[in-house]
Design an enzyme around this catalytic site. Structure first.
Site, PDB file in Angstrom:
ATOM      1  CB  CYS A   1      -0.923  -0.035   1.213  1.00  0.00           C
ATOM      2  SG  CYS A   1      -1.771   1.518   1.558  1.00  0.00           S
TER       3      CYS A   1
ATOM      4  CB  CYS B   1       0.243   1.851   4.070  1.00  0.00           C
ATOM      5  SG  CYS B   1      -1.451   1.255   3.869  1.00  0.00           S
TER       6      CYS B   1
END
Length: 290
Positions: A40, A43
């Site tokens: 991600c 993230c």
């Protein structure tokens, strides 16, 4: 992105330890739960900021990292539909949360909204911080080293830009700010840094502070010198000294240069982060104007 086990306020949360390390722990200490994954991109932007804040807040909250690929049951229990997603657990219950990678300024506001403020590690640490302000030049050297070691950490680059502004290295600071990704360009610190750049631009070819101080000593009504000295103090981080110069300009001639004293104070209020200091000088400005 893996959790740094050397960080005392950050840990990996799993189904096995969730009840003890998150729910029961949150009765005494708020727990921020970060649902993330290695693949991600957002993230990887949010995670380091959360970890930095966990260290800075020094136990005022703890950060629980949940890898959704490894802990699918937890992700399902929290109905996580996208990542990153962050939840705040307080008193053993879910208190709040948000999806997506918020900038650092908004994260601080989120924590403040829930009564979470940075905690000094010890009373002695607090005294040392208060009595030994950072040398901005030394801070630039330190941050250059950290940026060289982790060149992908944009938060460090923002910190370096702020430190550079305090040393007068305006051009390099501006280049760093221009290169920031969109999520950091709107961070509160970046917005204030842009405002500082506007102030700093006024200092092109300005005399040195000691020259301006001498000019004011010989002629207290030299409001141009007061203005430049005030700007220099603000840019260097000595907010109170800068505000004092602008306030004295207002006291001596509020109409100087088409209202420059009042305008300078208002511009400074937008830059200065100390809300108590700003509030005090707003009141003093109002008492002179009205």
């Amino acid at each position: 992105m893996t959790t740094d086990t050397a960080q005392p306020h950050v840990f990996d949360a799993t189904t096995a330890n969730f009840e003890a390390d998150v729910l029961r722990r949150s009765i005494e200490t708020p727990v921020l739960v970060d649902f993330w994954a290695e693949w991600c991109g957002p993230c990887k932007q949010l995670g380091p900021i959360l970890e930095k804040l966990a260290g800075e807040y020094n136990g005022a909250f703890v950060l629980a990292k949940v890898d959704v690929d490894k802990e699918q049951e937890l992700a399902a229990a929290f109905q996580v539909r996208s990542i990153p997603t962050v939840f705040l657990v307080k008193g053993g219950q879910l208190a709040d949360g948000f999806p997506g990678a918020l900038p650092e300024g908004q994260l601080r506001e989120f924590l403040k909204h829930h009564g979470i403020e940075p905690a000094a590690s010890t009373a002695q640490d607090a005294v040392e911080v208060a009595s030994a302000p950072l040398d901005p030049h030394a801070e630039v050297v330190r941050l250059r080293g950290e940026v060289a070691a982790t060149p992908d950490d944009d938060n460090l680059k923002l910190d370096l830009a702020l430190a550079l502004l305090k040393t007068g290295a305006v051009r390099e600071a501006e280049q760093l700010l221009d290169a920031l990704p969109a999520n950091l360009a709107h961070d509160d610190r970046a917005v204030r840094a842009r405002s500082r750049l506007g102030f700093a631009a006024l200092l092109d070819n300005a005399p040195a502070p000691e020259v301006l101080e001498a000019a004011i000593a010989s002629n207290p009504d030299d409001l141009r010198a007061r203005h430049l000295l005030g700007v220099q103090r603000i840019v260097a981080g000595d907010s109170q000294a800068g505000l004092e110069q602008f306030l004295e300009m207002l006291r001596r001639d509020r109409n100087f240069d088409d209202g420059l004293p009042r305008k300078s104070l208002i511009d400074a209020f937008r830059i200065i982060e100390d809300e108590d200091l700003v509030g005090a000088y707003r009141r003093r400005m109002s008492s002179l104007l009205f």
